[in-house]
Design a protein around this motif. Structure first.
Motif, PDB file in Angstrom:
ATOM      1  N   UNK A  96      13.577  13.790   7.735  1.00 47.10           N
ATOM      2  CA  UNK A  96      12.348  13.183   8.262  1.00 47.10           C
ATOM      3  C   UNK A  96      12.067  13.700   9.665  1.00 47.10           C
ATOM      4  N   UNK A  97      13.088  13.729  10.497  1.00 50.51           N
ATOM      5  CA  UNK A  97      12.915  14.220  11.866  1.00 50.51           C
ATOM      6  C   UNK A  97      12.599  15.716  11.868  1.00 50.51           C
ATOM      7  N   UNK A  98      13.224  16.458  10.957  1.00 47.12           N
ATOM      8  CA  UNK A  98      13.005  17.903  10.894  1.00 47.12           C
ATOM      9  C   UNK A  98      11.583  18.237  10.453  1.00 47.12           C
ATOM     10  N   UNK A  99      10.912  17.301   9.789  1.00 49.02           N
ATOM     11  CA  UNK A  99       9.536  17.548   9.359  1.00 49.02           C
ATOM     12  C   UNK A  99       8.603  17.720  10.545  1.00 49.02           C
ATOM     13  N   UNK A 100       8.987  17.161  11.691  1.00 49.04           N
ATOM     14  CA  UNK A 100       8.246  17.414  12.917  1.00 49.04           C
ATOM     15  C   UNK A 100       6.939  16.668  13.071  1.00 49.04           C
ATOM     16  N   UNK A 101       6.719  15.596  12.302  1.00 47.04           N
ATOM     17  CA  UNK A 101       5.471  14.842  12.437  1.00 47.04           C
ATOM     18  C   UNK A 101       5.599  13.803  13.546  1.00 47.04           C
ATOM     19  N   UNK A 102       4.474  13.498  14.182  1.00 44.89           N
ATOM     20  CA  UNK A 102       4.471  12.441  15.203  1.00 44.89           C
ATOM     21  C   UNK A 102       4.574  11.070  14.564  1.00 44.89           C
ATOM     22  N   UNK A 103       4.018  10.939  13.361  1.00 42.66           N
ATOM     23  CA  UNK A 103       3.983   9.655  12.673  1.00 42.66           C
ATOM     24  C   UNK A 103       4.881   9.690  11.444  1.00 42.66           C
ATOM     25  N   UNK A 104       5.557   8.576  11.213  1.00 36.47           N
ATOM     26  CA  UNK A 104       6.379   8.389  10.024  1.00 36.47           C
ATOM     27  C   UNK A 104       6.010   7.043   9.400  1.00 36.47           C
ATOM     28  N   UNK A 105       5.832   7.029   8.089  1.00 39.19           N
ATOM     29  CA  UNK A 105       5.631   5.764   7.385  1.00 39.19           C
ATOM     30  C   UNK A 105       6.929   5.377   6.693  1.00 39.19           C
ATOM     31  N   UNK A 106       7.385   4.176   7.001  1.00 35.60           N
ATOM     32  CA  UNK A 106       8.610   3.628   6.414  1.00 35.60           C
ATOM     33  C   UNK A 106       8.235   2.457   5.520  1.00 35.60           C
ATOM     34  N   UNK A 107       8.767   2.459   4.302  1.00 37.89           N
ATOM     35  CA  UNK A 107       8.524   1.291   3.459  1.00 37.89           C
ATOM     36  C   UNK A 107       9.808   0.478   3.320  1.00 37.89           C
ATOM     37  N   UNK A 108       9.614  -0.832   3.280  1.00 36.59           N
ATOM     38  CA  UNK A 108      10.747  -1.745   3.134  1.00 36.59           C
ATOM     39  C   UNK A 108      10.392  -2.894   2.214  1.00 36.59           C
ATOM     40  N   UNK A 149       6.339  -3.139   1.106  1.00 36.93           N
ATOM     41  CA  UNK A 149       6.261  -2.957  -0.340  1.00 36.93           C
ATOM     42  C   UNK A 149       6.299  -4.308  -1.059  1.00 36.93           C
ATOM     43  N   UNK A 150       5.528  -4.411  -2.135  1.00 32.35           N
ATOM     44  CA  UNK A 150       5.463  -5.653  -2.932  1.00 32.35           C
ATOM     45  C   UNK A 150       5.116  -6.853  -2.050  1.00 32.35           C
ATOM     46  N   UNK A 151       4.274  -6.616  -1.045  1.00 28.02           N
ATOM     47  CA  UNK A 151       3.999  -7.676  -0.077  1.00 28.02           C
ATOM     48  C   UNK A 151       3.403  -8.925  -0.736  1.00 28.02           C
ATOM     49  N   UNK A 152       2.361  -8.743  -1.550  1.00 26.48           N
ATOM     50  CA  UNK A 152       1.633  -9.913  -2.052  1.00 26.48           C
ATOM     51  C   UNK A 152       2.468 -10.713  -3.042  1.00 26.48           C
ATOM     52  N   UNK A 153       3.240 -10.036  -3.882  1.00 24.42           N
ATOM     53  CA  UNK A 153       4.135 -10.765  -4.776  1.00 24.42           C
ATOM     54  C   UNK A 153       5.216 -11.484  -3.980  1.00 24.42           C
ATOM     55  N   UNK A 154       5.754 -10.798  -2.968  1.00 28.43           N
ATOM     56  CA  UNK A 154       6.778 -11.426  -2.139  1.00 28.43           C
ATOM     57  C   UNK A 154       6.254 -12.629  -1.384  1.00 28.43           C
ATOM     58  N   UNK A 155       5.041 -12.508  -0.848  1.00 28.53           N
ATOM     59  CA  UNK A 155       4.456 -13.605  -0.080  1.00 28.53           C
ATOM     60  C   UNK A 155       4.178 -14.811  -0.970  1.00 28.53           C
ATOM     61  N   UNK A 156       3.733 -14.557  -2.199  1.00 22.93           N
ATOM     62  CA  UNK A 156       3.463 -15.666  -3.120  1.00 22.93           C
ATOM     63  C   UNK A 156       4.743 -16.441  -3.444  1.00 22.93           C
ATOM     64  N   UNK A 178       1.356  -2.585   7.120  1.00 29.10           N
ATOM     65  CA  UNK A 178       0.496  -2.344   5.960  1.00 29.10           C
ATOM     66  C   UNK A 178       0.978  -3.186   4.787  1.00 29.10           C
ATOM     67  N   UNK A 179       0.090  -4.001   4.261  1.00 31.98           N
ATOM     68  CA  UNK A 179       0.415  -4.917   3.168  1.00 31.98           C
ATOM     69  C   UNK A 179       0.133  -4.222   1.842  1.00 31.98           C
ATOM     70  N   UNK A 180       1.167  -4.062   1.012  1.00 29.05           N
ATOM     71  CA  UNK A 180       1.061  -3.280  -0.227  1.00 29.05           C
ATOM     72  C   UNK A 180       1.019  -4.177  -1.455  1.00 29.05           C
ATOM     73  N   UNK A 181      -0.011  -3.981  -2.274  1.00 33.26           N
ATOM     74  CA  UNK A 181      -0.053  -4.633  -3.586  1.00 33.26           C
ATOM     75  C   UNK A 181       0.537  -3.643  -4.580  1.00 33.26           C
ATOM     76  N   UNK A 182       1.847  -3.509  -4.548  1.00 28.47           N
ATOM     77  CA  UNK A 182       2.538  -2.429  -5.259  1.00 28.47           C
ATOM     78  C   UNK A 182       2.389  -2.526  -6.765  1.00 28.47           C
ATOM     79  N   UNK A 183       2.391  -3.732  -7.314  1.00 30.15           N
ATOM     80  CA  UNK A 183       2.230  -3.892  -8.760  1.00 30.15           C
ATOM     81  C   UNK A 183       0.772  -3.905  -9.187  1.00 30.15           C
ATOM     82  N   UNK A 184      -0.138  -3.990  -8.237  1.00 32.94           N
ATOM     83  CA  UNK A 184      -1.562  -3.868  -8.532  1.00 32.94           C
ATOM     84  C   UNK A 184      -2.179  -5.007  -9.293  1.00 32.94           C
ATOM     85  N   UNK A 185      -1.540  -6.186  -9.284  1.00 36.42           N
ATOM     86  CA  UNK A 185      -2.063  -7.288 -10.087  1.00 36.42           C
ATOM     87  C   UNK A 185      -2.744  -8.389  -9.303  1.00 36.42           C
ATOM     88  N   UNK A 186      -2.849  -8.230  -7.981  1.00 36.31           N
ATOM     89  CA  UNK A 186      -3.466  -9.271  -7.151  1.00 36.31           C
ATOM     90  C   UNK A 186      -4.985  -9.154  -7.223  1.00 36.31           C
TER      91      UNK A 186
END
Length: 538
Positions: A96-108, A149-156, A178-186
């Motif tokens: 990731x660091x070797x890619x040399x981008x200023x921005x990194x997106x991390x999902x958890x 990741x899976x934000x809306x299901x987790x929050x429910x 960033x709030x992700x509706x990963x399963x797409x059912x919300x």
């Protein structure tokens, strides 16, 4: 100065999330071309992939280090560290660091179900994984976007714990949540409520984004709902490409937000390139563009019914929700058996022909159109053939050659080739030519061009780019009438022609011959104005 409270940051993930679509495969060169197209479109954030996940993504980031994008931020994507390993010791972060981008997106993980059953770790360790990962990347000079990741299901299921995951990311230095509706059912009303509660809970200290999938066919609506509740980043893909049912389609999200709701996503001159960008990406991805897609589809501003056409001719607002030129599309008048005189007049104008209702050929064209469509012709998909029909009625159509006969022999042995022999007359001279091809239509096309190329050298650049067959009356069995649609090209333009017959070879011949004839009209300097660009496939 623009109102920053109205700015929406568009984050494109076509090259990573979009590439997970079944049947879509991008080469390194494809990814670079799409990235540069998105850069030209003015997209602020372009997610390039997961460096280290495969050699192609590693090479992609290396190549764009050598030849950087002009204005967009290239973003690397990765997960949080694994359980019980310090982020500084996590091997995958080196790529990731070797890619040399200023921005990194991390999902958890936001959903305790995934923490316990997926990661097989504790809730506290998951919080530590989020915080430790982001803090480490910040210590290495990276700016971080956190995808929950899976934000809306987790929050429910467990809102208290889900909010703790966001707080861990915020305290560690994430600049977007960033709030992700990963399963797409919300559904949109749920998105609105949850985003509103998150914005209130975080107190606006860290900007909120939205990432929606389309499993319930609401990804675009969900993204818009989130923005209206305070989200200021939208993640999505061009043409809605993505795993399963796809992601939020940026080609719909962007014009809805900017032209309907007054948000600022792109500069106006970039927005006017949206249709071209949509088609470019589908071409590079080797996927047929959705001609009925909202905003950017070829049929998005097509008018077929005679009453509709008449009204649109007076005032486009009668049947169009916005000006197609704002997103780089064009209005099209479609010709079919539902056409009236308004369709004929409008289509004639698009071809550069001046007609009025009193012209004797006008009703003749309309009557002939309806007769042919009743036989199975389809001119809305073969506008080049309709142009030739109009020329015939107006006395402008020249007979460039005459068919005297053709024969086709098919070999179903090892080679499976076809041999076509044609006899044509040009300027009173008979020419006999033969050619082999991969199938009867290919052989026929090659033989015709071989016979004519000495008289019309431009034919050497012509080739078939698409061939479609439809059985019109399947109940008739092998005696059924067949419609053939052929798309031809000269290398920089494309046009469509049609043939109908009970004999599939006869139908194919009609379409192929008209394709060659129309191509010659396009090459003729005296006919270029009459040919008109509208007939070309956009």
């Amino acid at each position: 100065m623009p109102d920053k409270s109205n700015l929406i940051s568009i984050y494109d993930t076509t090259l990573r999330d979009g590439a997970q679509r079944e049947g879509l495969s991008l080469s390194l060169e494809d990814k670079v071309r799409i990235a540069r197209q998105l850069d030209e479109l003015g997209i602020p954030f372009i997610e390039g992939g997961w460096p280290g996940a495969n050699p192609k993504d590693v090479q992609f980031f290396w190549q764009l280090q050598e030849e950087p994008l002009q204005q967009a931020e290239l973003v690397a994507f990765c997960s949080t560290r694994r359980p019980k390993i310090a982020a500084a010791d996590e091997p995958m972060f080196q790529a990731i660091l070797a890619a040399g981008t200023r921005w990194v997106t991390i999902f958890g993980k936001s959903w305790d179900l995934h923490v316990i059953e997926g990661l097989k770790t504790s809730e506290d360790e998951n919080l530590a994984m989020i915080g430790d990962t982001i803090a480490y990347l910040r210590s290495q000079g990276r700016r971080v976007i956190y995808d929950a990741e899976h934000w809306f299901d987790g929050y429910k299921h467990n809102p208290e714990y889900a909010l703790k995951t966001l707080e861990a990311a915020r305290q560690a230095g994430a600049e977007w949540l960033v709030l992700c509706d990963t399963n797409g059912g919300t559904l949109p009303h749920e998105i609105s409520q949850v985003v509103r509660e998150v914005v209130q809970a975080t107190g606006g200290t860290t900007p909120v984004g939205i990432h929606t999938h389309n499993d319930a066919d609401t990804a675009v609506a969900n993204a818009i709902a989130a923005v209206m509740e305070g989200a200021t980043m939208v993640q999505g893909t061009i043409n809605g490409y993505g795993e399963r049912c796809g992601n939020a389609n940026l080609c719909s999200v962007i014009p809805n937000l900017q032209l309907k709701l007054g948000y600022k996503c792109l500069e106006d001159h970039h927005l006017a390139s949206l249709t071209q960008a949509s088609r470019f990406v589908s071409e590079v991805a080797n996927l047929a563009p959705d001609e009925h897609a909202a905003f950017v589809g070829r049929s998005a501003f097509a008018h077929k019914g005679g009453i509709h056409v008449s009204a649109v001719e007076r005032n486009p607002l009668t049947y169009e929700h916005l000006q197609p030129e704002k997103i780089g599309n064009v209005r099209r008048i479609v010709i079919s058996d539902q056409a009236g005189l308004s369709n004929i007049l409008a289509k004639a104008r698009s071809f550069g022909m001046t007609l009025d209702k009193q012209h004797p050929a006008c009703r003749q064209i309309l009557q002939r159109l309806k007769e042919l469509e009743s036989q199975g012709y389809q001119f809305e998909a073969a506008e080049a053939s309709f142009d030739l029909l109009m020329r015939q009625a107006l006395g402008h159509r020249q007979q460039m050659f005459e068919l005297k006969g053709f024969q086709i022999h098919c070999d179903i042995g090892v080679t499976k080739n076809a041999l076509a022999t044609v006899k044509v007359a040009v300027n009173g001279k008979d020419i006999l030519a033969a050619a082999e091809g991969n199938g009867p239509v290919s052989a026929l096309d090659d033989a015709l061009r071989k016979a004519l190329v000495n008289f019309y050298p431009a034919i050497a650049a012509f080739h078939l780019t698409d061939y479609k067959v439809r059985i019109l009356d399947s109940g008739a069995g092998t005696a059924a009438k067949t419609r053939v649609l052929v798309e031809s090209s000269n290398g920089h333009q494309r046009w469509n022609t049609v043939g109908v017959s009970g004999n599939i070879l006869e139908a194919s011949y009609q379409a192929v011959v008209e394709g060659i004839e129309y191509g010659l009209l396009l090459e003729s300097a005296t006919d270029l104005e009459l040919a008109g660009s509208t007939v070309l496939v956009q």
